[in-house]
Design an enzyme around this catalytic site. Structure first.
Site, mmCIF file in Angstrom:
data_model
loop_
_atom_site.group_PDB
_atom_site.id
_atom_site.type_symbol
_atom_site.label_atom_id
_atom_site.label_comp_id
_atom_site.label_asym_id
_atom_site.label_seq_id
_atom_site.Cartn_x
_atom_site.Cartn_y
_atom_site.Cartn_z
ATOM 1 N N GLU B 50 0.907 -1.552 -0.203
ATOM 2 C CA GLU B 50 -0.251 -0.112 0.190
ATOM 3 C C GLU B 50 1.165 1.027 0.311
ATOM 4 O O GLU B 50 0.271 1.914 -0.653
ATOM 5 C CB GLU B 50 -1.092 0.173 1.557
ATOM 6 C CG GLU B 50 -2.072 -1.054 0.816
ATOM 7 C CD GLU B 50 -2.194 -2.617 1.837
ATOM 8 O OE1 GLU B 50 -0.871 -2.884 2.235
ATOM 9 O OE2 GLU B 50 -2.585 -3.235 2.006
ATOM 10 N N PHE B 112 -11.622 -6.970 13.808
ATOM 11 C CA PHE B 112 -10.891 -7.745 12.309
ATOM 12 C C PHE B 112 -9.725 -6.343 11.644
ATOM 13 O O PHE B 112 -11.387 -5.847 10.908
ATOM 14 C CB PHE B 112 -10.736 -9.053 12.335
ATOM 15 C CG PHE B 112 -9.680 -9.548 11.085
ATOM 16 C CD1 PHE B 112 -8.599 -9.682 11.852
ATOM 17 C CD2 PHE B 112 -10.014 -9.694 9.809
ATOM 18 C CE1 PHE B 112 -7.718 -10.151 10.944
ATOM 19 C CE2 PHE B 112 -9.493 -9.862 8.901
ATOM 20 C CZ PHE B 112 -7.659 -9.569 9.560
ATOM 21 N N GLN B 113 -8.946 -5.383 11.568
ATOM 22 C CA GLN B 113 -8.643 -4.722 10.984
ATOM 23 C C GLN B 113 -8.977 -3.436 10.859
ATOM 24 O O GLN B 113 -9.383 -2.862 10.136
ATOM 25 C CB GLN B 113 -8.412 -5.412 9.504
ATOM 26 C CG GLN B 113 -7.957 -6.687 8.900
ATOM 27 C CD GLN B 113 -7.386 -7.151 7.832
ATOM 28 O OE1 GLN B 113 -8.523 -6.810 6.885
ATOM 29 N NE2 GLN B 113 -6.152 -7.504 7.124
ATOM 30 N N LYS B 162 -17.724 -0.437 5.319
ATOM 31 C CA LYS B 162 -17.571 -1.397 4.664
ATOM 32 C C LYS B 162 -19.534 -1.181 4.090
ATOM 33 O O LYS B 162 -20.292 -1.300 3.094
ATOM 34 C CB LYS B 162 -17.648 -3.084 4.941
ATOM 35 C CG LYS B 162 -17.545 -3.729 4.160
ATOM 36 C CD LYS B 162 -17.590 -5.262 3.790
ATOM 37 C CE LYS B 162 -17.791 -6.253 2.974
ATOM 38 N NZ LYS B 162 -16.870 -7.685 3.687
ATOM 39 N N MET B 474 24.433 8.891 3.202
ATOM 40 C CA MET B 474 23.906 9.925 3.755
ATOM 41 C C MET B 474 23.948 9.734 5.901
ATOM 42 O O MET B 474 25.405 10.882 6.368
ATOM 43 C CB MET B 474 23.079 10.011 3.456
ATOM 44 C CG MET B 474 22.341 12.283 3.915
ATOM 45 S SD MET B 474 24.034 13.087 3.543
ATOM 46 C CE MET B 474 23.071 13.691 2.101
#
Lengths: 160, 568
Positions: B50, B112-113, B162, B474
């Site tokens: 993502e 969940f999630q 959802k 760096m």
């Protein structure tokens, strides 16, 4: 602008849209950018889809300018007023044991635009409404009456 | 018409003329993905992470000037995307990122999630929405695109539970939009503009300080015209690379921590700074109290909060850069005499001769700067360049001959390692006719290397040029300079065989140790037109110079010891 590091207290009013999480947007802005909130009050503006927040804060001239600009940058913010000439009031409520001198308390409250508003079985509740710094004086003065609980309402302000 | 929330998302994207989105499906966003399957109006590119999806959308947005769109699921899908949101926020990139959320009935139950997505994105987006009723979706989508692309651009996040994507409601996509609480100032104050022009007329050493805001405003042409009309020299910020075009004689270079000597000295010595689309970032200004200390400051920006945030502006002008500079041009005509600044230009030219941007060639080892210069010689205007973050990024900004805006895509504000490759994929999608090159390091490339798959499958070839010094270069440079060379966790002795990695995904790879091999590899990669990894073994101990140590004054630069020798 290194010149102006003098920290001063400021009251800022913010007119925001009444919508979910708008208060978090404001408080997140203050915490995220390291600004200080001394007091914050919020209530709906009558007959509108807006609410008014009154925020007492402090900072250097540059910080205060950034606060107002960053507040204005938030999408749901309609207007930001940085008050210079204002009438500022705060309310406080105090709970005393009933065995303290009611007339002394009443007299003191009168001086700060207040009175006894409730008398219960063991306690009496008084309220005052005055300028925030005077509320401070009042709370200092009533210490001798052994207040059991104090609640301050936070400042509200209007430009003169 | 009565349609589902998921269909509304699709219809809104079509109405906004979106041609491609970058995303990754998951449980909470499945209703929307089902509608994506059924449509053929726009392309969906399946990134492999993502974060990469959002970076690709950023690269696409930055190259095309359109709003970049990304679609992700709830919970980890969203949290992976946060880095991309923050990156777009810091670099003012117009984006709409849509995430799924658990159904409304489960919000707040640690489902969940589930994660408080709008709570997280609030501080790294221009605005965000949690849509609780499908009836609000048309308005929210319209507002999101409008807010993302107007004013100072930025990412807008829309979180949709959802059940809301399943809910049926009336869809009427608004044609026009007006928000009472959001009205960016686009026209500069006329009086302020006049005052600014007067100040320029009076100045004897004016300097244009040009930033990424000019690119966002598509005002490069106007700025170039104004500079050449008035004969005023210009320095660019990192984000402003490409504004002047490197062949422009008025361009002195890039200023800041790794700016060239003449640029940093010019801003220290000028008597008037004309800052356009800039934000006085700490990597640009160095020590604030010493920054352009002899100068008054004109500051043009669309974001009022950028003005006088760090440096007091004597002539603040809030407005769209294109509008304001167009006004500048009209007022400056016949008023500002370019001959007046010739002595100033001459003195800057002398400064540049004294310490030009340079590096020392070595017969045994390839210098990383040479690689960047070489790509510039071979491809120049024909390539779009992305970078990751680190030494290679600064060398690219210093040594690539940028000729136009939107040629250089890099994570300037947030400094996100792993940005370059996915961004280059988005750039290739937006501008397929040009070669998309990601100049990267052996540290950065491993963050989002999975995008090899995206690049192969969608035939969006990117040539990754890995300047391999087996260091996190760096950080190693800072350790060498400021930590007595204690290389804490920056030595990358063991690195994968990048050629094999690339081949494993269906791409091609090269490992080069000589200049001839590099030329051959780049030529071959361009011909094969498939994702490539060109690993270049470069001088390990090269530092990015000049350098202004963090918090130091711009005129106190560390310079390369060989500064009068090198090739440039």
């Amino acid at each position: 602008m290194q010149d102006n590091l003098h920290v001063e207290r400021r009251v800022i009013s913010v007119i925001v849209k009444n919508e979910a999480s708008v208060l978090s947007r404001i408080t997140d802005l203050f915490s995220g950018r390291g600004y200080n909130i001394e007091s914050l009050t919020v209530a709906p503006v009558p007959d509108s889809e807006y609410s008014r927040l009154t925020i007492a804060t402090s900072g250097s001239v540059r910080v205060i300018e950034q606060i107002t600009k960053q507040l204005h940058k938030l999408i749901p913010v309609l207007r930001v007023y940085e008050h210079t000439d204002l009438v500022e009031k705060e309310m406080a409520m105090i709970k005393f044991p009933l065995n303290e001198s009611l007339s002394d308390i009443e007299t003191l409250c009168n001086v700060y635009n207040g009175k006894i508003v409730n008398v219960g079985k063991d306690v009496v509740i008084a309220m005052v409404a005055d300028e925030p710094h005077r509320i401070g004086f009042f709370l200092e003065a009533i210490k001798r009456f052994n207040p059991k609980e104090i609640v301050r309402g936070g400042t509200v302000a209007l430009e003169r | 018409m009565q349609i589902s929330g998921a269909q509304m998302v699709i219809e809104a994207l079509i109405a906004e003329e979106v041609e491609v989105i970058f995303g990754y499906p998951g449980g909470a966003i499945m209703n929307v993905y089902d509608e994506i399957y059924k449509q053929n109006k726009f392309q969906h590119i399946l990134s492999r992470h993502e974060q990469a999806a959002v970076h690709s959308a950023e690269g696409y947005a930055k190259k095309s000037g359109k709003v970049g769109v990304s679609l992700i699921t709830s919970g980890p899908g969203f949290t992976n995307a946060v880095t991309g949101l923050a990156d777009a926020y810091m670099d003012s990139i117009p984006m709409v990122v849509i995430s799924g959320q658990v159904p409304m009935s489960l919000i707040g139950t640690d489902a969940f999630q589930e994660i408080d997505a709008v709570g997280i994105s609030r501080s790294c987006t221009k605005h965000n929405y949690l849509v609780t009723d499908a009836a609000d979706l048309p308005r929210v989508m319209k507002e999101a695109f409008y807010i993302a692309s107007t004013g100072r651009p930025g990412p807008v996040h829309i979180d949709i539970p959802k059940d809301v994507t399943a809910q049926i409601a009336e869809f009427n996509y608004p044609k026009n939009i007006s928000l009472d609480t959001y009205k960016p100032t686009t026209k500069g104050n006329v009086r302020q503009i006049k005052k600014a022009i007067d100040a320029i007329e009076k100045a004897s050493r004016p300097l244009l300080y040009l930033g990424g805001g000019i690119i966002n405003a598509n005002a490069t042409e106007q700025v170039r015209e104004f500079a050449s009309m008035c004969g005023i020299p210009a320095v660019e910020t990192f984000m402003g690379r490409g504004v002047m075009g490197d062949s422009n004689p008025l361009r002195i270079g890039m200023l800041g921590m790794h700016g060239n000597y003449a640029s940093n000295m010019a801003i220290s010595e000028c008597d008037l700074v004309i800052g356009i689309g800039v934000r006085f970032d700490d990597r640009v200004t160095g020590k604030l109290s010493e920054f352009a200390k002899n100068a008054d400051i004109i500051h043009v920006d669309i974001d009022p909060a950028s003005i006088s945030k760090l440096v007091n502006a004597h002539y603040p002008i809030v407005g769209d850069v294109k509008n304001v500079v167009t006004e500048f041009i009209a007022l400056a005509k016949n008023k500002i005499k370019s001959e007046k600044y010739v002595p100033w230009l001459d003195s800057i030219a002398k400064l540049d001769k004294l310490h030009p941007l340079s590096y020392k060639e070595d017969s045994d080892r390839i210098k990383p700067q040479w690689v960047v210069e070489r790509i510039g010689e071979l491809l120049g205007d024909d390539a779009n360049i992305s970078t990751d973050v680190g030494q290679h990024q600064m060398w690219t900004a210093q040594f690539y001959p940028f000729s136009r805006p939107r040629q250089f895509m890099s994570s300037g504000g947030l400094g996100t390692m792993g940005y370059g490759f996915p961004a280059a994929i988005g750039v290739k999608r937006a501008d397929p006719s040009r070669t998309s090159i990601n100049i990267t390091g052996d540290g950065s490339i491993l963050m989002n290397i999975q995008e090899l798959m995206t690049s192969v499958i969608y035939k969006l070839p990117v040539i990754n040029v890995i300047l391999n010094n087996n260091y996190l270069g760096m950080v190693r440079q800072w350790q060498t300079l400021f930590y007595d060379d204690r290389k804490s966790e920056t030595v990358l002795e063991e690195q994968p065989d990048f050629k094999m990695v690339s081949e494993g995904f269906g791409g091609i790879g090269y490992r080069v140790t000589t200049k001839e091999e590099f030329d051959a590899a780049l030529k071959d990669a361009i011909e094969k037109d498939v994702v490539a990894m060109i690993e270049v073994i470069v001088d390990r101990d090269e530092n990015v110079m000049p350098m202004v140590p963090a918090g130091g004054s711009l005129f106190n630069m560390m310079l390369p010891s060989n500064s009068t020798e090198g090739s440039k």
